[in-house]
Design a protein around this motif. Structure first.
Motif, PDB file in Angstrom:
ATOM      1  N   SER A  39       0.808  -1.234   0.165  1.00  0.00           N
ATOM      2  CA  SER A  39       0.053  -0.092  -0.064  1.00  0.00           C
ATOM      3  C   SER A  39       0.994   1.362   0.007  1.00  0.00           C
ATOM      4  N   SER A  40       2.015   1.153   0.433  1.00  0.00           N
ATOM      5  CA  SER A  40       3.145   2.388   0.457  1.00  0.00           C
ATOM      6  C   SER A  40       3.566   2.390  -0.824  1.00  0.00           C
ATOM      7  N   ALA A  41       3.447   1.432  -1.832  1.00  0.00           N
ATOM      8  CA  ALA A  41       4.195   1.715  -3.066  1.00  0.00           C
ATOM      9  C   ALA A  41       5.668   1.557  -3.111  1.00  0.00           C
ATOM     10  N   MET A  42       6.225   0.728  -2.076  1.00  0.00           N
ATOM     11  CA  MET A  42       7.446   0.743  -2.015  1.00  0.00           C
ATOM     12  C   MET A  42       8.462  -0.401  -2.414  1.00  0.00           C
ATOM     13  N   THR A  43       7.618  -1.416  -3.129  1.00  0.00           N
ATOM     14  CA  THR A  43       7.907  -2.432  -3.527  1.00  0.00           C
ATOM     15  C   THR A  43       7.384  -2.873  -4.819  1.00  0.00           C
ATOM     16  N   VAL A  44       7.888  -3.889  -5.607  1.00  0.00           N
ATOM     17  CA  VAL A  44       7.360  -4.583  -6.864  1.00  0.00           C
ATOM     18  C   VAL A  44       7.875  -5.779  -6.705  1.00  0.00           C
ATOM     19  N   ALA A  45       6.964  -6.711  -7.031  1.00  0.00           N
ATOM     20  CA  ALA A  45       7.429  -8.144  -7.074  1.00  0.00           C
ATOM     21  C   ALA A  45       6.363  -8.928  -7.886  1.00  0.00           C
ATOM     22  N   LEU A  46       6.748 -10.184  -8.279  1.00  0.00           N
ATOM     23  CA  LEU A  46       6.001 -11.227  -9.062  1.00  0.00           C
ATOM     24  C   LEU A  46       5.542 -12.415  -8.357  1.00  0.00           C
ATOM     25  N   PHE A  89      15.660 -10.035  -8.378  1.00  0.00           N
ATOM     26  CA  PHE A  89      15.678  -9.478  -9.585  1.00  0.00           C
ATOM     27  C   PHE A  89      14.916  -8.091  -9.388  1.00  0.00           C
ATOM     28  N   PHE A  90      14.217  -7.769  -8.360  1.00  0.00           N
ATOM     29  CA  PHE A  90      13.393  -6.658  -8.484  1.00  0.00           C
ATOM     30  C   PHE A  90      14.072  -5.493  -7.235  1.00  0.00           C
ATOM     31  N   ARG A  91      15.019  -5.875  -6.691  1.00  0.00           N
ATOM     32  CA  ARG A  91      15.785  -5.055  -5.735  1.00  0.00           C
ATOM     33  C   ARG A  91      15.919  -3.749  -6.027  1.00  0.00           C
ATOM     34  N   LYS A  92      16.645  -3.642  -7.331  1.00  0.00           N
ATOM     35  CA  LYS A  92      16.798  -2.205  -7.692  1.00  0.00           C
ATOM     36  C   LYS A  92      15.565  -1.454  -7.998  1.00  0.00           C
ATOM     37  N   ALA A  93      14.579  -1.895  -8.590  1.00  0.00           N
ATOM     38  CA  ALA A  93      13.333  -1.184  -8.816  1.00  0.00           C
ATOM     39  C   ALA A  93      12.657  -0.897  -7.608  1.00  0.00           C
ATOM     40  N   SER A  94      12.671  -1.694  -6.608  1.00  0.00           N
ATOM     41  CA  SER A  94      11.985  -1.536  -5.301  1.00  0.00           C
ATOM     42  C   SER A  94      12.892  -0.495  -4.532  1.00  0.00           C
ATOM     43  N   ALA A  95      14.104  -0.338  -4.669  1.00  0.00           N
ATOM     44  CA  ALA A  95      14.903   0.965  -4.092  1.00  0.00           C
ATOM     45  C   ALA A  95      14.393   2.092  -4.749  1.00  0.00           C
ATOM     46  N   GLU A  96      14.332   1.972  -6.044  1.00  0.00           N
ATOM     47  CA  GLU A  96      14.040   3.225  -6.824  1.00  0.00           C
ATOM     48  C   GLU A  96      12.701   3.714  -6.264  1.00  0.00           C
ATOM     49  N   LEU A  97      11.672   2.807  -5.981  1.00  0.00           N
ATOM     50  CA  LEU A  97      10.296   3.251  -5.503  1.00  0.00           C
ATOM     51  C   LEU A  97      10.656   3.840  -4.213  1.00  0.00           C
ATOM     52  N   ARG A  98      11.332   3.280  -3.168  1.00  0.00           N
ATOM     53  CA  ARG A  98      11.274   3.774  -1.944  1.00  0.00           C
ATOM     54  C   ARG A  98      12.004   5.060  -2.038  1.00  0.00           C
ATOM     55  N   ILE A 106       1.407  10.602  -2.635  1.00  0.00           N
ATOM     56  CA  ILE A 106       1.427   9.146  -2.585  1.00  0.00           C
ATOM     57  C   ILE A 106       0.311   8.645  -3.540  1.00  0.00           C
ATOM     58  N   GLU A 107      -0.868   9.313  -3.777  1.00  0.00           N
ATOM     59  CA  GLU A 107      -1.780   8.982  -4.623  1.00  0.00           C
ATOM     60  C   GLU A 107      -1.506   8.503  -6.043  1.00  0.00           C
ATOM     61  N   SER A 143      -1.855  -6.412  -8.147  1.00  0.00           N
ATOM     62  CA  SER A 143      -2.507  -6.491  -6.855  1.00  0.00           C
ATOM     63  C   SER A 143      -1.731  -5.620  -5.895  1.00  0.00           C
ATOM     64  N   VAL A 144      -2.366  -5.492  -4.788  1.00  0.00           N
ATOM     65  CA  VAL A 144      -1.717  -4.633  -3.594  1.00  0.00           C
ATOM     66  C   VAL A 144      -1.804  -5.864  -2.426  1.00  0.00           C
ATOM     67  N   THR A 145      -0.855  -5.856  -1.863  1.00  0.00           N
ATOM     68  CA  THR A 145      -0.829  -7.032  -0.620  1.00  0.00           C
ATOM     69  C   THR A 145      -1.703  -6.628   0.528  1.00  0.00           C
ATOM     70  N   ASP A 146      -1.414  -5.281   0.936  1.00  0.00           N
ATOM     71  CA  ASP A 146      -2.085  -4.881   2.097  1.00  0.00           C
ATOM     72  C   ASP A 146      -3.007  -3.776   2.041  1.00  0.00           C
ATOM     73  N   ASP A 147      -3.812  -3.743   1.338  1.00  0.00           N
ATOM     74  CA  ASP A 147      -4.770  -2.560   1.092  1.00  0.00           C
ATOM     75  C   ASP A 147      -6.148  -2.862   0.668  1.00  0.00           C
ATOM     76  N   ASP A 148      -7.222  -2.175   1.445  1.00  0.00           N
ATOM     77  CA  ASP A 148      -8.562  -2.351   0.885  1.00  0.00           C
ATOM     78  C   ASP A 148      -8.996  -2.150  -0.339  1.00  0.00           C
ATOM     79  N   THR A 149      -8.217  -1.433  -1.247  1.00  0.00           N
ATOM     80  CA  THR A 149      -8.435  -1.323  -2.816  1.00  0.00           C
ATOM     81  C   THR A 149      -8.054  -2.415  -3.337  1.00  0.00           C
TER      82      THR A 149
END
Length: 176
Positions: A39-46, A89-98, A106-107, A143-149
Motif C-alpha cells: 500500500s505504500s508503493a515501496m516494492t514491486v514483485a512477481l 531481480f526486483f531489488r533495484k526497482a524497489s529501491a527506486e520506488l522507496r 502518494i496517490e 495487486s496490492v498486498t495490504d490495502d482495501d483497494t
C-alpha cells in the motif's frame, strides 16, 4: 521518476523471473501471473501459481472445506506457491520506488506504479511471451498486498490485460 524507464527495467526483471520459473518447473501449468506492490508503493514483485501448486495447497485442507477455500487459494497472491519469485531481480526497482522524490503525492505515485505494472504485463501479453507455455493464456493482473483497494486494482488491471470472457470469470472469482 521516469516511469517509462522504470517499465523497461521491470519488464526485463519479469521476463527473467518467469523464464527462471519455467526452467525450474517446466511441467507445471501456470494459470496466473501478477505483479504486486504494498500500500505504500515501496516494492514491486512477481507472483505466479500453477494448477499443480493450487491442487497441492487444497489437499492440505479438510475435504469438506476445499471448495470453500478454492477461490481464495486460487486468486489471492499471498497464497500462491511462487509469491515473490526471484525477488532479487526486483531489488533495484524497489529501491527506486522507496527513494523516489515523487513520493510526496502518494496517490499519484501509486496510480503511476499500478499503471506501469499493468503496462509491463500488457507488453508480455502483446509480445506473445506466453506462447511457449504449457498453459498458453494465463490470467494476468496487478495487486496490492495490504490495502482495501486490492480487489479494485486487480479487477481494473484484469479488465485491461485479459480477454473479455477471462475477465468476466475473474471478476466472479470470489462468488460462491
Amino acid at each position: 521518476m521516469d516511469w517509462k524507464e522504470f517499465e523497461v527495467e521491470i519488464l526485463n526483471s519479469v521476463k527473467r523471473a518467469i523464464q527462471d520459473l519455467l526452467e525450474e518447473q517446466p511441467s507445471e501449468h501456470f494459470y496466473a501471473f501478477a505483479l504486486y506492490t504494498d500500500s505504500s508503493a515501496m516494492t514491486v514483485a512477481l507472483a505466479a501459481n500453477s494448477i499443480e501448486a493450487l491442487e497441492l495447497k487444497l489437499q492440505e485442507e479438510d475435504e469438506e472445506e476445499r471448495d470453500e477455500c478454492r477461490p481464495y487459494y486460487q486468486w489471492a497472491t499471498s497464497e500462491w506457491k511462487y509469491e515473490g519469485w526471484r525477488s532479487d531481480f526486483f531489488r533495484k526497482a524497489s529501491a527506486e520506488l522507496r527513494e523516489s522524490v515523487f513520493r510526496n503525492d502518494i496517490e499519484a505515485f501509486r496510480k503511476n506504479l499500478y499503471s506501469a505494472m499493468t503496462s509491463v504485463l500488457g507488453e508480455l501479453r502483446r509480445s506473445d511471451f506466453f506462447h511457449g507455455f504449457v498453459l498458453k493464456n494465463p490470467t494476468l493482473f496487478v495487486s496490492v498486498t495490504d490495502d482495501d483497494t486490492a480487489e479494485l486494482v486487480e479487477n481494473h488491471s484484469a479488465r485491461l490485460l485479459n480477454a473479455s470472457n477471462d475477465y468476466v470469470d475473474f471478476i466472479k472469482r470470489y462468488e460462491g
